[in-house]
Each structure stands twice: as structure tokens, then as C-alpha cells.
Design a protein around this motif. Structure first.
Motif, PDB file in Angstrom:
ATOM      1  N   PHE A 106       0.833  -1.199   0.000  1.00  0.00           N
ATOM      2  CA  PHE A 106       0.000   0.000   0.000  1.00  0.00           C
ATOM      3  C   PHE A 106       0.869   1.251   0.000  1.00  0.00           C
ATOM      4  O   PHE A 106       0.567   2.239  -0.684  1.00  0.00           O
ATOM      5  N   GLY A 107       1.963   1.220   0.763  1.00  0.00           N
ATOM      6  CA  GLY A 107       2.883   2.357   0.762  1.00  0.00           C
ATOM      7  C   GLY A 107       3.478   2.606  -0.608  1.00  0.00           C
ATOM      8  O   GLY A 107       3.588   3.756  -1.062  1.00  0.00           O
ATOM      9  N   VAL A 108       3.874   1.519  -1.290  1.00  0.00           N
ATOM     10  CA  VAL A 108       4.414   1.655  -2.642  1.00  0.00           C
ATOM     11  C   VAL A 108       3.350   2.218  -3.583  1.00  0.00           C
ATOM     12  O   VAL A 108       3.634   3.073  -4.434  1.00  0.00           O
ATOM     13  N   GLY A 109       2.109   1.758  -3.417  1.00  0.00           N
ATOM     14  CA  GLY A 109       1.025   2.249  -4.269  1.00  0.00           C
ATOM     15  C   GLY A 109       0.770   3.736  -4.086  1.00  0.00           C
ATOM     16  O   GLY A 109       0.606   4.481  -5.067  1.00  0.00           O
ATOM     17  N   ILE A 110       0.750   4.200  -2.835  1.00  0.00           N
ATOM     18  CA  ILE A 110       0.559   5.625  -2.570  1.00  0.00           C
ATOM     19  C   ILE A 110       1.717   6.437  -3.135  1.00  0.00           C
ATOM     20  O   ILE A 110       1.529   7.525  -3.706  1.00  0.00           O
ATOM     21  N   LEU A 111       2.944   5.914  -2.998  1.00  0.00           N
ATOM     22  CA  LEU A 111       4.117   6.602  -3.531  1.00  0.00           C
ATOM     23  C   LEU A 111       4.024   6.739  -5.051  1.00  0.00           C
ATOM     24  O   LEU A 111       4.296   7.815  -5.614  1.00  0.00           O
ATOM     25  N   LEU A 112       3.589   5.682  -5.731  1.00  0.00           N
ATOM     26  CA  LEU A 112       3.470   5.725  -7.189  1.00  0.00           C
ATOM     27  C   LEU A 112       2.351   6.672  -7.633  1.00  0.00           C
ATOM     28  O   LEU A 112       2.507   7.403  -8.619  1.00  0.00           O
ATOM     29  N   LEU A 113       1.237   6.662  -6.908  1.00  0.00           N
ATOM     30  CA  LEU A 113       0.147   7.586  -7.244  1.00  0.00           C
ATOM     31  C   LEU A 113       0.589   9.040  -7.062  1.00  0.00           C
ATOM     32  O   LEU A 113       0.223   9.916  -7.850  1.00  0.00           O
ATOM     33  N   THR A 114       1.370   9.286  -6.015  1.00  0.00           N
ATOM     34  CA  THR A 114       1.897  10.645  -5.800  1.00  0.00           C
ATOM     35  C   THR A 114       2.836  11.050  -6.932  1.00  0.00           C
ATOM     36  O   THR A 114       2.795  12.183  -7.424  1.00  0.00           O
ATOM     37  N   TYR A 115       3.679  10.113  -7.359  1.00  0.00           N
ATOM     38  CA  TYR A 115       4.593  10.391  -8.470  1.00  0.00           C
ATOM     39  C   TYR A 115       3.814  10.681  -9.755  1.00  0.00           C
ATOM     40  O   TYR A 115       4.143  11.609 -10.498  1.00  0.00           O
ATOM     41  N   ILE A 116       2.774   9.908 -10.011  1.00  0.00           N
ATOM     42  CA  ILE A 116       1.966  10.126 -11.217  1.00  0.00           C
ATOM     43  C   ILE A 116       1.285  11.485 -11.163  1.00  0.00           C
ATOM     44  O   ILE A 116       1.198  12.208 -12.165  1.00  0.00           O
TER      45      ILE A 116
END
Length: 306
Positions: A106-116
Motif C-alpha cells: 500500500f505504501g508503494v502504491g501511494i508513492l506511485l500515485l503521488t509520483y503520477i
């Protein structure tokens, strides 16, 4: 809003059908997670699907539901393998492994969404809807996709019903009969991933665990037979989906996903209190009845000659 609006209104019909399909599939498959004491499994795998959505978008640049859901399914399946490997090769318990996968993915997912979101890409708008769901965006093709995927998952469950039943109640006995418990467990978890994938657009990764656990917990209160439990769980899940849809779309600014979960919560509460098999109210009534009907202890009579 009346029941006739389900047939008249295009949006309401699609959302209600999608929520019903989700309720049936997640309710039936969730029974095995509950019986195997893996209630946290749905929560972990739904959160594990989030980075798959982001990676699928980064690789393809497409927001087509089938592309994003495919990425979510792959990520959820990878999460399944990671959990199985941690439990098998380390001394970490299964609950701890589920918690690790949940938080890390979930942390990786939030990080990727923030990057996008920081890429200034106009096409990325709307990806965050998978966090809490956005059922109102469902169209007929989405419902068809959900129905096909859910039908395949339930079809596999029917074909391997006896094996999954043994796995849920006595995995050691299943192993003694020659069945591979680890492989069956991975396959069953993969089917649960399918249920999670079809529910992401409706209720999102945060609330999806409730759709797996809630109907099964409610159904368990009414029966001691697995077959009846599966049917009741599917009915409860579908009922919550339709009720939540009608309640949310009948009011302005009421999100559908949370309303579905609240409807499911009402069903679970009623079942916990009033189900004849295991309900708390009936258990209390039976306890009081047995106490009132207990024969009163007789007074000790003195023996002759005393």
C-alpha cells in the motif's frame, strides 16, 4: 427511489448490477477466508493491488478499466506469493506476513500515485478513485467484465468444491489424501484476488475487505452447513450492494461504496443479534430458559437416627 428505477435509469441499473455481482462473488469466496481464519487476507490483497494499478498506468498510459484491473490482479497475485513465501521460509506468523504485505504494498502504491500526480499528466486524473471506489462511473462494459471474471472464479470454485472444503476444515486430512494444500491455498487465494479486482472500482481498496468478510460473518450466524453458508453469504452480499446503491443514488453527495458497507454492517449486526443458530439474543433467551427450568436443589434430609 423505487425498485422500478433499477430498470428505468441506466446509471442506477449498472451500479446496482455491478454491486450485486460484487456482493455475490466476494460473499461466496470470502466464506473460505473466514473459515480459514484469514480475515485479514482480503485487506492485505486489496491494498496490495494498488501498486499494480499505478504500474499498469505507467507502462501503458491507458486508464482503460481492463488494463488497470489486470495490473491490480497481477499485483494481488504477487502479494499472495510473497505472503506464502514469508510463511513458508521464515518464522514469521501468517498474520504478521499479511500485515507486512498490506503496509509495504500500500505504501508503494501511494508513492506511485503521488509520483503520477506530479507528472502534470492530464490523463492521470481519476486514478485515486480506486482508493475509495467510484461506483457511479460503472458502465455496461464494466458490469460485463465483472460478471465474466466473477463467473470464472465461481466456476473454478464449483469444480474444486470438495478440495476447498477439505482445505478449509482439515488441511492435514486433505494432505493425507494426496491433495497439495499449499497449491490449493494459492489457487483459492488467487480466486479471492479476482473478487478483489472486480470490486476495486465499486468500493475501492480501503473498503474491499469488508465485502469479503462481512457477508460470510453474517451467513455463519445462521447455519452450520457450508453449502447453506455460501448461498446465504452471496444473498447478503448482493442485498447489501443493491440496498447501498439505492440509498446512495437516492440522495445527493452520498458515496455509493461506503453506503454499501453500511448496509452490509446492518445485515451483520442483525445476524449477530437475532440469528437463531448463533445470535446473541437467542443465546441469551436459551440461557435464561435453561436456568429457569433447572430443578431446584433439594434440602438435605437428616439421616435416620440423627
Amino acid at each position: 427511489m423505487s425498485i422500478l428505477d433499477l430498470f428505468r435509469d441506466y446509471t442506477l441499473r449498472n451500479v446496482a448490477l455491478g454491486a450485486m455481482v460484487l456482493g455475490i462473488v466476494s460473499g461466496i469466496l470470502g466464506c473460505f477466508a473466514v473459515l480459514r481464519r484469514q480475515g485479514l487476507l482480503g485487506d492485505a490483497l486489496s491494498h496490495a493491488a494498488l501498486p499494480g494499478i499505478a504500474i499498469a498506468y505507467l507502462l501503458t498510459g491507458s486508464k482503460a478499466p481492463i488494463v488497470l484491473l489486470l495490473g491490480a490482479g497481477i499485483a494481488g497475485w504477487v502479494g499472495t506469493l510473497v505472503i506464502n513465501r514469508i510463511v513458508r521460509d521464515t518464522r514469521i506468523s501468517e498474520d504478521s506476513a499479511l500485515g507486512i504485505v498490506l503496509s509495504v504494498f500500500f505504501g508503494v502504491g501511494i508513492l506511485l500515485l503521488t509520483y503520477i500526480a506530479k507528472r502534470n499528466d492530464a490523463n492521470q486524473a481519476g486514478l485515486d478513485r480506486f482508493l475509495f471506489g467510484q461506483a457511479a462511473t460503472l458502465v455496461a462494459t464494466d458490469v460485463l467484465t465483472m460478471s465474466i471474471l466473477g463467473g470464472l472464479a465461481l466456476g473454478c470454485l464449483v469444480l474444486l468444491y470438495k478440495e476447498f472444503k477439505l482445505l478449509a476444515f482439515d488441511p492435514a486430512f486433505a494432505a493425507s489424501l494426496g491433495f497439495p494444500p499449499n497449491r490449493l491455498g494459492i489457487l483459492l487465494t488467487s480466486l479471492i484476488v479476482v473478487a478483489i479486482v472486480i470490486g476495486l472500482q465499486t468500493v475501492g481498496v480501503v473498503l474491499m475487505a469488508a465485502m469479503l468478510v462481512g457477508p460470510a460473518v453474517a451467513a455463519r450466524q445462521w447455519t452450520h452447513r457450508l453449502s447453506v453458508m455460501l448461498v446465504l453469504s452471496g444473498v447478503f452480499g448482493a442485498s447489501a450492494g443493491i440496498a447501498g446503491t439505492m440509498l446512495s443514488l437516492g440522495q445527493e453527495h452520498v458515496p455509493t461504496g461506503p453506503m454499501i458497507i453500511l448496509s452490509l454492517t446492518a445485515i451483520v449486526t442483525i445476524s449477530l443479534l437475532f440469528a437463531p443458530a448463533r445470535g446473541l439474543v437467542w443465546a441469551k433467551i436459551r440461557q435464561n430458559h435453561s436456568l429457569n427450568n433447572e430443578p431446584r436443589s433439594r434440602e438435605i434430609q437428616p439421616a435416620k437416627g440423627e
